[in-house]
Design a protein around this motif. Structure first.
Motif, PDB file in Angstrom:
ATOM      1  N   ASP A  31      27.185  11.504 -57.316  1.00  0.00           N
ATOM      2  CA  ASP A  31      27.477  12.164 -56.042  1.00  0.00           C
ATOM      3  C   ASP A  31      27.364  13.681 -56.129  1.00  0.00           C
ATOM      4  O   ASP A  31      27.162  14.351 -55.112  1.00  0.00           O
ATOM      5  CB  ASP A  31      28.897  11.809 -55.573  1.00  0.00           C
ATOM      6  CG  ASP A  31      28.944  10.440 -54.921  1.00  0.00           C
ATOM      7  OD1 ASP A  31      27.946  10.067 -54.291  1.00  0.00           O
ATOM      8  OD2 ASP A  31      29.959   9.754 -55.059  1.00  0.00           O
TER       9      ASP A  31
ATOM     10  N   ARG B 170      22.452  11.880 -54.701  1.00  0.00           N
ATOM     11  CA  ARG B 170      23.321  11.564 -53.567  1.00  0.00           C
ATOM     12  C   ARG B 170      22.508  10.986 -52.405  1.00  0.00           C
ATOM     13  O   ARG B 170      22.926  10.026 -51.751  1.00  0.00           O
ATOM     14  CB  ARG B 170      24.079  12.815 -53.124  1.00  0.00           C
ATOM     15  CG  ARG B 170      25.153  12.537 -52.072  1.00  0.00           C
ATOM     16  CD  ARG B 170      26.102  13.700 -51.890  1.00  0.00           C
ATOM     17  NE  ARG B 170      25.422  14.911 -51.479  1.00  0.00           N
ATOM     18  CZ  ARG B 170      25.297  15.995 -52.253  1.00  0.00           C
ATOM     19  NH1 ARG B 170      25.783  16.003 -53.484  1.00  0.00           N
ATOM     20  NH2 ARG B 170      24.675  17.076 -51.804  1.00  0.00           N
TER      21      ARG B 170
ATOM     22  N   GLU C 195      29.159   0.900 -47.417  1.00  0.00           N
ATOM     23  CA  GLU C 195      29.130   2.320 -47.761  1.00  0.00           C
ATOM     24  C   GLU C 195      30.486   2.972 -47.513  1.00  0.00           C
ATOM     25  O   GLU C 195      30.955   3.786 -48.317  1.00  0.00           O
ATOM     26  CB  GLU C 195      28.040   3.014 -46.952  1.00  0.00           C
ATOM     27  CG  GLU C 195      27.681   4.390 -47.463  1.00  0.00           C
ATOM     28  CD  GLU C 195      26.423   4.937 -46.826  1.00  0.00           C
ATOM     29  OE1 GLU C 195      26.138   6.129 -47.056  1.00  0.00           O
ATOM     30  OE2 GLU C 195      25.733   4.193 -46.098  1.00  0.00           O
TER      31      GLU C 195
ATOM     32  N   ASP D  74      32.479   4.604 -50.566  1.00  0.00           N
ATOM     33  CA  ASP D  74      32.493   6.062 -50.584  1.00  0.00           C
ATOM     34  C   ASP D  74      33.879   6.650 -50.354  1.00  0.00           C
ATOM     35  O   ASP D  74      34.258   7.646 -50.974  1.00  0.00           O
ATOM     36  CB  ASP D  74      31.520   6.594 -49.521  1.00  0.00           C
ATOM     37  CG  ASP D  74      31.390   8.102 -49.562  1.00  0.00           C
ATOM     38  OD1 ASP D  74      30.944   8.626 -50.591  1.00  0.00           O
ATOM     39  OD2 ASP D  74      31.749   8.753 -48.564  1.00  0.00           O
TER      40      ASP D  74
ATOM     41  N   ARG E 196      36.764   1.732 -56.717  1.00  0.00           N
ATOM     42  CA  ARG E 196      35.582   1.447 -55.916  1.00  0.00           C
ATOM     43  C   ARG E 196      35.184  -0.024 -55.936  1.00  0.00           C
ATOM     44  O   ARG E 196      34.626  -0.522 -54.965  1.00  0.00           O
ATOM     45  CB  ARG E 196      34.432   2.350 -56.360  1.00  0.00           C
ATOM     46  CG  ARG E 196      34.606   3.753 -55.764  1.00  0.00           C
ATOM     47  CD  ARG E 196      33.554   4.718 -56.191  1.00  0.00           C
ATOM     48  NE  ARG E 196      33.552   5.867 -55.285  1.00  0.00           N
ATOM     49  CZ  ARG E 196      32.854   6.974 -55.493  1.00  0.00           C
ATOM     50  NH1 ARG E 196      32.100   7.078 -56.578  1.00  0.00           N
ATOM     51  NH2 ARG E 196      32.901   7.962 -54.624  1.00  0.00           N
TER      52      ARG E 196
END
Length: 593
Positions: A182, A188, A471, A475, A482
């Protein structure tokens, strides 16, 4: 005199692309030897492709089972439509809720790579049991007689597939996303495309699962199809292991829930303290291993956990003092709850595609020419094709146009993308109701192609909502949670399926007046009223869409510090931490771009 802690961490921002920092990945991941990964040799698409391939095989197996399950339960196990629908949706509920447990285990203890490995072995065991039940002499059903052992092995097999999916899905998808940094501008952007192409691979597996696999089930036999699925899964495991040198790994750091509980406990213990007027006086530190989050004004009560008391150094780690980043991570998780609840009706609508939509197709004319009859479960391919087309069009055309028009990196916010998909689901349920009413009133058997609009609308809705949910939950989750975030995304479908089965049971009781007549869900689809059930779902989904918009407009996105990994808590010469907050780069706000 003071010095900053964390200067040796070496974060890399957008401006570091040509410098020494860009050579190494600094996002807390390691390579296969436990060292900081070399960017050129690890991660990115070179690693993600191995991971996407195993997802293709898993979806091939899952949908080869899921889309035919209703048919198997009614034709082979001779269950009536209502019982089969409830059993099918219970199985889908368990399968899509298990990733919550699998994601927790992956994040806390096993790590994502090993969780995928073990889950695939369990998945294979489930497929082997199904093949044994369907092929072994003496176990195969004959006529209306179904051996008890066959039924037992069948249900044990499909629930082992559920357990395997529970670890496979959250760990594999988050492991794939971990291959993109990221903090690096190029990677990214690649990650944004990753979720789109992940779903293209997923839908390709779905497409073959509901066409080739279903055709084999119909023409050759259930056992032959299951053996094929087991073979493909075994080959994909070999491919997955072949990429181990190129992967970027995340080391599990214990229960990700514990830091959240510490924030809550610390805030309660310091509930009588006054928050400082300047948020920069709240406690923060940077050990160079983790990206920091910026302070936000939502859920201000939790900020009390980061109030720096006299003697605070003594209480660190003892449920008394939390950092701003830990507080913000807790806020993110709490803020996700209303979004999760508001997307459940979408999960209820999605559950109909592989159950009642397919059952409708069984009652319609499926002839393609004089000699070929389309298998009922293959109708699901229409939704998969629509989703593939939507995702590809969004990634290659719509999103670049939106980026140019808005100047935003993402083009359209994640929550807005989800909202668009939910709106398509409302329309799909209304169209399904109209088509079913027409089928009931028709004097002749209608063509199965009358179902194309409702399948296509749900496919387009999935292309927006499901990709957006993936997503969003990846995110916006803390980095250590995660896999659990992907589990939460899947639980939307699982909880939606469970709620759908409860709604079916309740509607059946009410419409049949306690079982005294057929009601909405009779044994014969032509004497049922699926159209009224679809209208009920459309009404629930439409009302909920307004609630979702209200919740989404109040949502505040994750905000990271501009230079993660290079700035942190300052220490004076005596070694006492002083609060230090950072300027931030906001990633978006509310429902807009």
């Amino acid at each position: 005199m003071r010095k900053q802690q964390g200067l040796s961490g070496g974060g890399h921002g957008v401006g570091d692309g040509d410098g020494e920092w860009d050579k190494w990945v600094d996002d807390s991941s390691v390579d296969h030897r436990g060292r900081p990964p070399l960017r050129a040799a690890t991660g990115s698409w070179k690693a993600a492709m191995f991971i996407i391939l195993i997802e293709f095989s898993e979806r091939l197996s899952y949908f080869g089972i899921a889309t035919s399950l209703m048919i198997y339960l009614t034709k082979v196990l001779h269950q009536d439509m209502k019982v089969a629908a409830v059993n099918s949706q219970y199985w889908m509920s368990v399968t899509t809720l298990m990733p919550l447990l699998g994601g927790f285990v992956a994040d806390a203890y096993l790590g994502r790579f090993r969780t995928v490995l073990l889950s695939t072995v369990v998945y294979l065991l489930g497929l082997v049991l199904l093949a044994v039940a369907q092929l072994a002499p003496g176990l195969r059903p004959g006529g209306v007689s179904v051996p008890r052992v066959h039924e037992t092995l069948f249900f044990v097999g499909i629930y082992l597939v559920s357990v395997g999916t529970g670890g496979h899905k959250p760990a594999l998808e988050s492991f794939g996303a971990d291959q993109f940094d990221d903090g690096h501008a190029g990677e990214r952007l690649q990650k944004m495309s990753y979720f789109n192409w992940w779903n293209c691979a997923l839908c390709s597996g779905v497409l073959l699962g509901v066409t080739v696999v279903v055709y084999i089930q119909e023409r050759i036999g259930w056992g032959a199809a299951t053996v094929l699925l087991a073979a493909v899964m075994g080959c994909s495991l070999v491919v997955y292991l072949a990429g181990w040198r190129t992967y970027r790994y995340r080391v599990p750091q214990g229960s990700p829930v514990t830091p959240l509980l510490r924030v809550v406990v610390a805030a309660v213990m310091k509930r009588r303290l006054q928050l400082p007027a300047d948020a920069g006086q709240l406690y923060e530190e940077d050990d160079g291993k983790k990206r920091l989050l910026s302070h936000t004004d939502q859920l201000r009560f939790l900020d009390k956990a980061a109030i720096f008391e006299h003697g605070g150094e003594v209480w660190r780690g003892a449920w008394r003092l939390a950092t701003v980043t830990q507080v913000e991570e807790t806020k993110l998780v709490v803020s996700m709850v209303p979004i999760w609840v508001a997307t459940l009706p979408f999960g209820m609508a999605a559950a109909q595609v592989s159950t009642f939509f397919v059952k409708q197709g069984m009652a319609m004319d499926r002839h393609l020419g004089p000699h070929f009859v389309l298998p009922p479960a293959s109708i699901f391919a229409l939704a998969a094709i629509a989703m593939i087309a939507t995702v590809a069009l969004f990634d290659k055309v719509l999103e670049p146009c939106l980026r140019r028009a808005t100047g935003a990196e993402r083009g359209i916010s994640v929550l807005r993308r989800i909202g668009v998909g939910m709106a398509f689901a409302v329309v799909a349920m209304a169209v399904a109701a109209v088509v079913e009413r027409r089928r009931l009133d028709s004097k002749v058997t209608m063509s199965v192609f009358w179902l194309v609009p409702q399948f296509a609308l749900m496919g387009v809705g999935d292309g927006f909502a499901l990709v957006g949910l993936q997503e969003y939950f990846y995110d916006q989750m803390p980095e250590t949670m995660r896999s659990l975030g992907i589990g939460l995304y899947l639980s939307v479908i699982g909880a939606g399926s469970f709620l759908s089965s409860q709604l079916i049971a309740a509607a059946s009781r009410v419409s049949s007046h306690g079982g005294r007549r057929d009601g909405w869900f009779g044994k014969d689809l032509s004497r049922s009223r699926l159209d009224l059930f679809y209208w009920l779902l459309a009404g629930i989904s439409a009302a909920n869409l307004g609630f979702y918009v209200l919740v989404a407009t109040r949502y505040s996105y994750k905000q990271q510090t501009a230079k993660a990994g290079r700035v942190g808590v300052e220490k004076d010469v005596a070694g006492v931490n002083s609060p230090y907050n950072h300027k931030c780069v906001a990633q978006g706000s509310a429902f807009g771009v």
